[in-house]
Motif scaffolding. Sequence first.
Motif, PDB file in Angstrom:
ATOM      1  N   GLY A 277       0.801  -1.229   0.000  1.00 24.74           N
ATOM      2  CA  GLY A 277       0.000   0.000   0.000  1.00 24.74           C
ATOM      3  C   GLY A 277       0.821   1.260   0.000  1.00 24.74           C
ATOM      4  N   GLU A 278       0.139   2.327   0.245  1.00 20.67           N
ATOM      5  CA  GLU A 278       0.721   3.662   0.262  1.00 20.67           C
ATOM      6  C   GLU A 278       1.747   3.798   1.397  1.00 20.67           C
ATOM      7  N   LEU A 279       2.819   4.549   1.120  1.00 21.23           N
ATOM      8  CA  LEU A 279       3.819   4.817   2.156  1.00 21.23           C
ATOM      9  C   LEU A 279       3.212   5.803   3.154  1.00 21.23           C
ATOM     10  N   LEU A 280       3.131   5.401   4.408  1.00 22.44           N
ATOM     11  CA  LEU A 280       2.528   6.268   5.426  1.00 22.44           C
ATOM     12  C   LEU A 280       3.583   7.086   6.144  1.00 22.44           C
ATOM     13  N   TYR A 281       4.784   6.468   6.322  1.00 19.75           N
ATOM     14  CA  TYR A 281       5.813   7.141   7.119  1.00 19.75           C
ATOM     15  C   TYR A 281       7.172   6.597   6.725  1.00 19.75           C
ATOM     16  N   LYS A 282       8.120   7.487   6.478  1.00 21.25           N
ATOM     17  CA  LYS A 282       9.496   7.035   6.232  1.00 21.25           C
ATOM     18  C   LYS A 282      10.350   7.551   7.376  1.00 21.25           C
ATOM     19  N   GLY A 283      10.749   6.658   8.250  1.00 20.59           N
ATOM     20  CA  GLY A 283      11.573   7.043   9.390  1.00 20.59           C
ATOM     21  C   GLY A 283      13.046   6.954   9.031  1.00 20.59           C
ATOM     22  N   LYS A 284      13.901   6.928  10.062  1.00 16.98           N
ATOM     23  CA  LYS A 284      15.336   6.919   9.808  1.00 16.98           C
ATOM     24  C   LYS A 284      15.813   5.542   9.319  1.00 16.98           C
TER      25      LYS A 284
ATOM     26  N   LYS B 184      13.215   2.635   9.003  1.00 10.94           N
ATOM     27  CA  LYS B 184      12.123   1.787   8.515  1.00 10.94           C
ATOM     28  C   LYS B 184      11.110   2.633   7.746  1.00 10.94           C
ATOM     29  N   SER B 185      10.416   1.956   6.836  1.00  8.25           N
ATOM     30  CA  SER B 185       9.303   2.599   6.136  1.00  8.25           C
ATOM     31  C   SER B 185       8.042   1.844   6.510  1.00  8.25           C
ATOM     32  N   ILE B 186       6.966   2.600   6.716  1.00  6.50           N
ATOM     33  CA  ILE B 186       5.709   1.997   7.154  1.00  6.50           C
ATOM     34  C   ILE B 186       4.672   2.196   6.047  1.00  6.50           C
ATOM     35  N   TYR B 187       4.080   1.089   5.612  1.00  8.55           N
ATOM     36  CA  TYR B 187       3.099   1.130   4.526  1.00  8.55           C
ATOM     37  C   TYR B 187       1.724   0.690   5.013  1.00  8.55           C
ATOM     38  N   ARG B 188       0.704   1.237   4.350  1.00  4.96           N
ATOM     39  CA  ARG B 188      -0.654   0.775   4.573  1.00  4.96           C
ATOM     40  C   ARG B 188      -0.773  -0.628   3.967  1.00  4.96           C
TER      41      ARG B 188
END
Length: 243
Positions: free
Chosen positions: A6-13, A15-19
């Motif tokens: 899914g859509e990228l919700l958050y790109k941290g230092k 990790k990336s978090i996707y829906r």
Amino acid sequence: MKMQTGELLYKGKAKSIYRTEKDDELLAVFRDDITAFNGEKKDEFAGKGEYNFAASAFFFDFLEKNGVKTHYLRAVDERSMVVSKLDMIPLEVIARNRAAGSIVKKFPFKEGQILNPPVISTDYKDDERGDPPINDDLVVALCLLTPDELMNVRETTLKINRILSDFFEELGLILVDFKIEFGRKDGIIVLGDEISMDSMRLWDRETMESFDKDVYRYDKGDFMSAYARVVEKINQWKDSHME
Ligand code: ADP
Ligand code: CDP
């Protein structure tokens, strides 16, 4: 290699978090980026994400088996896991069994001094404010946790510390300290984020050599070999404990 749904919700230092297709689940992808000193030092090393993923997946599973509620649901590939979506609490909860890092700079501890009982401290997770230390009264005043939840977080952190310290002792490593993050799911406090060599200090029991992000932070050697060694030890442990 990737399985991003899914859509990228958050790109941290790191990790990336996707829906995902489910509202209550997220995909956490462990990238190859490594940062230190609040992002001042940064690099990318091919394969680093896989080491931290492997450690995190193993520890979440191990903690669940030992009665700790975590966000981990399943592995998708060698660097991505499906997790329960949590309402994250912006706190970095740190447990220490020995003095190292910031507390040696701030307080008159000797590097490596044993802390018994272990010391739990908390930073407010806010990069722009430089993750300042926060105390229990401030946590409650900011409505981050209720007094009961504070007790729960403390007890759970001590329990996680006991489980992980015993585990690493079997591997010939000392768990010096680690950072964890919690969130809420349906009002229940659940362990989230990651448990990896990026978020802990591990020293060899005999030589006191580092096997964690300090190797990168302080240019102590080849941090990828150090991370690889920890994952290798975890895999050897898994092989010797297979029914
Ligand atoms: P940072 O935000 O410190 O740069 P990361 O690169 O590790 O860190 O990014 C992962 C982000 O996802 C973190 O902000 C973390 O709080 C958040 N997170 C971790 N687990 C969950 C979860 N289960 N649900 C929602 N957010 C999560
Ligand atoms: O890392 P540093 O010495 O600046 O801070 P610390 O407070 O001594 O860190 C204690 C432990 O928490 C170490 O294992 C760090 O790797 C970890 N930590 C982390 O994973 N993320 C942070 N933002 C801060 C600390």
